[in-house]
Design an enzyme around this catalytic site. Structure first.
Site, PDB file in Angstrom:
ATOM      1  N   PHE A 145       0.761  -1.193   0.027  1.00 17.64           N
ATOM      2  CA  PHE A 145       0.100  -0.162  -0.195  1.00 17.64           C
ATOM      3  C   PHE A 145       0.930   1.145  -0.219  1.00 17.64           C
ATOM      4  CE2 PHE A 145      -3.004   2.921   2.407  1.00 17.64           C
ATOM      5  CZ  PHE A 145      -4.055   2.782   1.431  1.00 17.64           C
ATOM      6  N   SER A 152       3.164  -6.750   2.059  1.00 15.74           N
ATOM      7  CA  SER A 152       1.926  -6.193   2.833  1.00 15.74           C
ATOM      8  C   SER A 152       0.580  -6.380   1.994  1.00 15.74           C
ATOM      9  CB  SER A 152       2.423  -4.454   2.988  1.00 15.74           C
ATOM     10  OG  SER A 152       1.139  -3.855   3.705  1.00 15.74           O
ATOM     11  N   MET A 153       0.002  -5.138   1.408  1.00 13.70           N
ATOM     12  CA  MET A 153      -1.309  -5.531   0.662  1.00 13.70           C
ATOM     13  C   MET A 153      -0.817  -6.501  -0.536  1.00 13.70           C
ATOM     14  SD  MET A 153      -4.038  -2.475   0.568  1.00 13.70           S
ATOM     15  CE  MET A 153      -4.784  -1.904   2.285  1.00 13.70           C
ATOM     16  N   TRP A 195      -1.070  -8.237   4.289  1.00 16.21           N
ATOM     17  CA  TRP A 195      -2.315  -7.819   4.851  1.00 16.21           C
ATOM     18  C   TRP A 195      -3.416  -8.094   4.048  1.00 16.21           C
ATOM     19  CZ3 TRP A 195      -6.170  -4.543   3.610  1.00 16.21           C
ATOM     20  CH2 TRP A 195      -7.019  -4.061   5.072  1.00 16.21           C
ATOM     21  N   ASP A 246       5.605  -6.484  13.827  1.00 16.73           N
ATOM     22  CA  ASP A 246       4.722  -5.804  12.723  1.00 16.73           C
ATOM     23  C   ASP A 246       3.559  -5.335  13.674  1.00 16.73           C
ATOM     24  OD1 ASP A 246       3.071  -5.179  10.820  1.00 16.73           O
ATOM     25  OD2 ASP A 246       3.594  -6.961   9.537  1.00 16.73           O
ATOM     26  N   HIS A 260       7.033  -4.556  10.008  1.00 19.58           N
ATOM     27  CA  HIS A 260       6.189  -4.584   8.774  1.00 19.58           C
ATOM     28  C   HIS A 260       7.235  -4.190   7.562  1.00 19.58           C
ATOM     29  CE1 HIS A 260       2.599  -4.757   6.343  1.00 19.58           C
ATOM     30  NE2 HIS A 260       2.867  -3.522   5.851  1.00 19.58           N
TER      31      HIS A 260
END
Length: 311
Positions: free
Chosen positions: A112, A180-181, A205, A226, A258
Site C-alpha cells: 500500500f 503487505s497488501m 495484509w 509488525d 512490517h
C-alpha cells in the site's frame, strides 16, 4: 632343428592377434564410455538433470542461498506502464545466459502506497539464482489486495506472452510474491490461479484471513514486531487456514517489523529461494533447508510447516 613349443603355450603369431583383438575391444569400450559421458555432459547436471529437467545451477549450500548474488549473471529491462494493460509496468530481472534453457518466473507486488522500488532488491537476488523476476508497479499505489492479485496475474501473462524475455520463461512454472497488501494480493492470485507453483506473502495484509481453497505451495512470512499487519491477525491466520494437505510453511522473523521486506534481508532471501527452487523448479536439492523444520534462532522467532513435502 624344428623347435617345439611346450604343451599349452601360444604361438607368437597367435599371441599378437590376441593382443590386437584385446586392444580393439578395449578401444570400443572406451569409445562407448566416452560417448555416454559426452551425452551426459550435454545435460545440465548430468544424469540427475535427466530426472529433473527444471533443475538449474550448481548444488546449493547454506552460503550459496545466503549470498547477495547467486551463480547466474543477470540483466534487467524496464517495462513502461504505457506498454501494458492490467498493471503499472515494472522491471524484469533475468539470467543473462540461455545455455540452461528456460527458467521459472516470479511476479512481485509492492505494498500500500509503495512503488516497485520498495521490493526491487528481490529482483537481482532471485534472478541470480536462476529465475526471471518481474517487480511491478500497481495501477495506483492505493490498490487493495484483490486488485493487486489480479495485477500480479496480468504481469505474469505479459511476461510469458508479450515481454522481450518471454522465450526465456517456462510458462508452466510460475510463482507470486508481495509485500503487505501485495502479500495479500499474493494469496488472492494463488486462489484465482491454482496452477501457480509457489506463493510467498511477505508481512501480508488482507481483511480476508481464511484461505482453505489454496492449492499452491505457500510460505507465509511474518514479523514479530509488525504493528501494521500483526501476525496474530494476519500471517498466522493465513497459515492456519491453509489446507492440511498443502505444502506450506510459516516463517516469523525475529526482531523485524512490517517494513523489513523492503530492504535486503538474508533470512527472507534464503528461505524464499529454497521455497521457490523446491516448488517452481521441483528441485529437491533445496529440501535440506526446509526439512527438518528450521529451529528458532537470532533471526527466526518461529517456523512451522509440513515435512517432508509431498509435491
Amino acid at each position: 632343428m624344428q623347435q617345439h613349443l611346450p604343451s599349452g603355450d601360444i604361438s607368437p603369431r597367435h599371441h599378437r592377434v590376441s593382443k590386437s583383438r584385446s586392444r580393439t575391444v578395449k578401444g570400443a569400450l572406451a569409445a562407448a564410455a566416452a560417448t555416454a559421458g559426452l551425452l551426459l555432459s550435454l545435460i545440465p547436471g548430468g544424469a540427475q538433470a535427466a530426472d529433473n529437467p527444471y533443475e538449474r545451477g550448481p548444488a546449493p549450500t547454506r552460503s550459496s542461498i545466503e549470498a547477495l548474488r547467486g551463480p547466474y549473471a543477470t540483466s534487467q529491462t524496464s517495462v513502461s506502464s504505457l506498454s501494458v494493460r492490467g498493471f503499472g509496468g515494472g522491471t524484469i530481472y533475468y539470467p543473462t545466459s540461455t545455455a540452461d534453457g528456460t527458467f521459472g518466473a516470479i511476479a512481485v507486488s509492492p505494498g500500500f502506497t509503495a512503488y516497485q522500488s520498495s521490493i526491487a532488491w528481490l529482483g537481482p537476488r532471485l534472478a541470480s539464482q536462476g529465475f526471471v523476476v518481474f517487480t511491478i508497479d500497481t495501477n495506483t499505489t492505493l490498490d487493495q489486495p484483490a486488485s493487486r492479485g489480479d495485477q500480479l496475474l496480468a504481469a505474469l501473462d505479459y511476461l510469458t506472452q508479450q515481454s522481450s524475455v518471454r522465450s526465456r520463461v517456462d510458462a508452466s512454472r510460475l510463482g507470486v510474491m508481495g509485500h503487505s497488501m501485495g502479500g495479500g494480493g499474493t494469496l488472492e492470485a494463488a486462489k484465482d490461479r491454482p496452477s501457480l507453483q509457489a506463493a510467498i506473502p511477505l508481512t501480508g495484509w488482507n481483511l480476508d484471513t481464511t484461505w482453505p481453497e489454496l492449492k499452491t505451495p505457500t510460505m507465509v512470512i511474518g514479523a514479530d514486531g509488525d504493528t501494521i499487519a500483526p501476525v496474530l491477525t494476519h500471517s498466522k491466520p493465513f497459515y492456519n487456514s491453509l489446507p492440511g494437505s498443502l505444502d506450506k510453511a510459516y516463517l516469523e522473523l525475529r526482531g523485524a517489523t512490517h517494513f523489513t521486506p523492503n530492504t535486503s534481508d538474508t533470512t527472507i532471501a534464503k528461505y524464499s529461494i529454497s521455497w521457490l527452487k523446491r516448488f517452481i523448479d521441483n528441485d529437491t536439492r533445496y529440501e535440506q533447508f526446509l526439512c527438518p523444520l528450521p529451529s528458532a534462532s537470532l533471526t527466526i522467532a518461529e517456523y512451522r510447516g509440513n515435512c517432508p513435502h509431498t509435491s
